[in-house]
Write an enzyme that holds these catalytic residues in place. Structure first.
Site, PDB file in Angstrom:
ATOM      1  N   THR A  64      -0.874 -23.788  39.993  1.00 17.58           N
ATOM      2  CA  THR A  64      -1.361 -22.436  40.272  1.00 17.58           C
ATOM      3  C   THR A  64      -0.409 -21.441  39.592  1.00 17.58           C
ATOM      4  OG1 THR A  64      -0.140 -22.205  42.358  1.00 17.58           O
ATOM      5  CG2 THR A  64      -2.347 -23.173  42.475  1.00 17.58           C
ATOM      6  N   GLY A  81      -0.486 -20.774  36.404  1.00 21.02           N
ATOM      7  CA  GLY A  81      -0.034 -21.553  35.234  1.00 21.02           C
ATOM      8  C   GLY A  81      -0.187 -20.853  33.894  1.00 21.02           C
ATOM      9  N   TYR A  88       9.908 -10.354  49.979  1.00 21.20           N
ATOM     10  CA  TYR A  88       9.789 -11.487  49.050  1.00 21.20           C
ATOM     11  C   TYR A  88      10.630 -12.679  49.539  1.00 21.20           C
ATOM     12  CZ  TYR A  88      10.354 -14.130  44.651  1.00 21.20           C
ATOM     13  OH  TYR A  88      10.379 -15.124  43.694  1.00 21.20           O
TER      14      TYR A  88
HETATM   15  N1  LIG Z   1      11.514 -15.866  37.377  1.00 22.17           N
HETATM   16  C1  LIG Z   1      12.370 -16.054  38.342  1.00 22.17           C
HETATM   17  O1  LIG Z   1      13.532 -15.654  38.245  1.00 22.17           O
HETATM   18  C2  LIG Z   1      11.955 -16.787  39.594  1.00 22.17           C
HETATM   19  C3  LIG Z   1      12.973 -17.186  40.469  1.00 22.17           C
HETATM   20  C4  LIG Z   1      12.626 -17.856  41.634  1.00 22.17           C
HETATM   21  C5  LIG Z   1      11.304 -18.112  41.915  1.00 22.17           C
HETATM   22  N2  LIG Z   1      10.331 -17.692  41.051  1.00 22.17           N
HETATM   23  C6  LIG Z   1       8.950 -18.004  41.410  1.00 22.17           C
HETATM   24  O2  LIG Z   1       8.345 -18.679  40.352  1.00 22.17           O
HETATM   25  C7  LIG Z   1       6.930 -18.521  40.422  1.00 22.17           C
HETATM   26  C8  LIG Z   1       6.410 -18.192  39.038  1.00 22.17           C
HETATM   27  O3  LIG Z   1       6.947 -16.968  38.622  1.00 22.17           O
HETATM   28  P1  LIG Z   1       7.413 -16.663  37.127  1.00 22.17           P
HETATM   29  O4  LIG Z   1       8.815 -16.191  37.196  1.00 22.17           O
HETATM   30  O5  LIG Z   1       7.051 -17.764  36.241  1.00 22.17           O
HETATM   31  O6  LIG Z   1       6.578 -15.337  36.833  1.00 22.17           O
HETATM   32  P2  LIG Z   1       5.236 -15.049  36.046  1.00 22.17           P
HETATM   33  O7  LIG Z   1       5.400 -15.369  34.607  1.00 22.17           O
HETATM   34  O8  LIG Z   1       4.859 -13.668  36.451  1.00 22.17           O
HETATM   35  O9  LIG Z   1       4.238 -16.113  36.650  1.00 22.17           O
HETATM   36  C9  LIG Z   1       3.507 -15.938  37.798  1.00 22.17           C
HETATM   37  C10 LIG Z   1       2.097 -16.405  37.471  1.00 22.17           C
HETATM   38  O10 LIG Z   1       1.388 -16.533  38.676  1.00 22.17           O
HETATM   39  C11 LIG Z   1       0.159 -15.871  38.560  1.00 22.17           C
HETATM   40  N3  LIG Z   1      -0.110 -15.339  39.893  1.00 22.17           N
HETATM   41  C12 LIG Z   1       0.576 -14.428  40.596  1.00 22.17           C
HETATM   42  N4  LIG Z   1       0.002 -14.222  41.777  1.00 22.17           N
HETATM   43  C13 LIG Z   1      -1.086 -15.019  41.816  1.00 22.17           C
HETATM   44  C14 LIG Z   1      -2.105 -15.254  42.769  1.00 22.17           C
HETATM   45  N5  LIG Z   1      -2.137 -14.581  43.927  1.00 22.17           N
HETATM   46  N6  LIG Z   1      -3.044 -16.167  42.472  1.00 22.17           N
HETATM   47  C15 LIG Z   1      -3.046 -16.842  41.308  1.00 22.17           C
HETATM   48  N7  LIG Z   1      -2.126 -16.654  40.365  1.00 22.17           N
HETATM   49  C16 LIG Z   1      -1.154 -15.749  40.626  1.00 22.17           C
HETATM   50  C17 LIG Z   1       0.336 -14.783  37.507  1.00 22.17           C
HETATM   51  O11 LIG Z   1      -0.853 -14.555  36.761  1.00 22.17           O
HETATM   52  P3  LIG Z   1      -1.919 -13.444  37.233  1.00 22.17           P
HETATM   53  O12 LIG Z   1      -1.136 -12.172  37.423  1.00 22.17           O
HETATM   54  O13 LIG Z   1      -2.883 -13.390  36.091  1.00 22.17           O
HETATM   55  O14 LIG Z   1      -2.531 -13.941  38.484  1.00 22.17           O
HETATM   56  C18 LIG Z   1       1.370 -15.418  36.590  1.00 22.17           C
HETATM   57  O15 LIG Z   1       0.768 -16.126  35.531  1.00 22.17           O
HETATM   58  C19 LIG Z   1       6.678 -17.442  41.474  1.00 22.17           C
HETATM   59  O16 LIG Z   1       6.288 -18.043  42.692  1.00 22.17           O
HETATM   60  C20 LIG Z   1       8.049 -16.798  41.632  1.00 22.17           C
HETATM   61  O17 LIG Z   1       8.217 -16.235  42.895  1.00 22.17           O
HETATM   62  C21 LIG Z   1      10.629 -17.036  39.893  1.00 22.17           C
END
Ligand SMILES: NC(=O)c1ccc[n+]([C@@H]2O[C@H](COP(=O)([O-])OP(=O)(O)OC[C@H]3O[C@@H](n4cnc5c(N)ncnc54)[C@H](OP(=O)(O)O)[C@@H]3O)[C@@H](O)[C@H]2O)c1
Length: 250
Positions: A13, A15, A151
């Site tokens: 999800t 992705g 968050y």
């Molecule tokens: N980057 C960091 O430093 C970091 C650190 C710890 C944890 N995380 C976690 O890693 C995960 C991925 O984040 P990322 O950093 O890779 O950021 P990202 O590039 O913004 O990826 C998040 C993806 O999830 C999709 N998304 C968001 N909300 C959604 C929803 N309700 N339903 C379906 N798709 C959804 C977004 O696409 P759409 O907007 O098109 O839906 C986006 O493609 C998140 O859970 C985040 O909290 C990130």
């Protein structure tokens, strides 16, 4: 060398970008067929092209139960099962306790907690015994970062789910684990800043809190998710595996 996920069907999800996209690519490189979701169709289309013919994109909001029902109906028809589920979709915004609105609170919990809960609940009928579930939390599940209280609470909830579900699903030998990334250079981090200059400062500040002295690359999370999803982790259950350059370890 044999591939770690040969013949597996995987769902990622969120992705279309960042950690989810990097993981979907790794899953495919390890022999899996992958379904990716997200809310923006155009982003999914680009990602599917990038990943190749082993990937399918399904537009679905993880916090919308009707979307989840449609997603699983499509996967059932197309693949019949889900061997590996990476519940990764999520995100957050900075707001100090006095700035948090009901909308901010509900939006964050809807996507990160309700979304993860029902993504897993509704996937279970399609997950065969012995399947693997990986949830994406964060180092903030155990840290008190100012302006990140809502968050962080969502990520603590995600970590908690893995504890309960490990016990609830033990008879089916379904392993549930959590990956908790430190600061990873993805579009989500850029989205926390007002402009590119502020993003640069934010990233430098984050890197300075990491013993390895840098932010992580999405692929460094993807490799660990492959491990947790594969037989290499056959005796790993209920853990929160921090992939954070040592940020919350030392
Ligand atoms: N980057 C960091 O430093 C970091 C650190 C710890 C944890 N995380 C976690 O890693 C995960 C991925 O984040 P990322 O950093 O890779 O950021 P990202 O590039 O913004 O990826 C998040 C993806 O999830 C999709 N998304 C968001 N909300 C959604 C929803 N309700 N339903 C379906 N798709 C959804 C977004 O696409 P759409 O907007 O098109 O839906 C986006 O493609 C998140 O859970 C985040 O909290 C990130």
């Amino acid at each position: 060398m044999p591939k770690k996920l040969e013949g597996k069907i995987a769902l990622v999800t969120g992705g279309g970008t960042g950690i989810g996209l990097a993981t979907a690519k790794r899953f495919v490189a390890e022999g899996a067929k992958v379904v990716i979701t997200g809310r923006r169709k155009e982003v999914l289309d680009v990602a599917v092209k990038e990943i190749g013919s082993s990937a399918t994109g399904v537009q679905a909001d993880a916090g919308n139960l009707a979307d989840l029902d449609k997603l699983y109906a499509q996967i059932k028809q197309q693949h019949g099962r889900i061997d590996v589920l990476f519940a990764n979709a999520g995100g957050g915004e900075f707001a100090t306790i006095d700035q948090v609105t009901e909308e901010h609170f509900d939006k964050t919990f809807n996507s990160n907690v309700k979304g993860v809960f029902f993504t897993v609940q509704k996937a279970l009928p399609l997950i065969p015994d012995g399947g693997a579930i990986v949830l994406n939390a964060s180092v903030v599940s155990i840290k008190g970062v100012p302006a990140f209280s809502v968050y962080s609470a969502t990520k603590a909830a995600v970590r908690s789910f893995a504890r309960t579900w490990t016990n609830e699903l033990k008879d089916r030998q379904i392993r549930v684990n959590v990956v908790s990334p430190g600061p990873i250079d993805t579009p989500a981090v850029d989205g926390l800043a007002q402009d590119p200059e502020q993003a640069k400062q934010l990233k430098a500040g984050l890197a300075s809190q990491v013993p390895l002295g840098r932010m992580g690359d999405p692929d460094e999370i993807a490799k660990v998710v492959v491990f947790l999803a594969s037989d290499d982790a056959s005796y790993v259950a209920g853990v929160e595996l921090f992939v954070d350059g040592g940020m919350v370890q030392v």
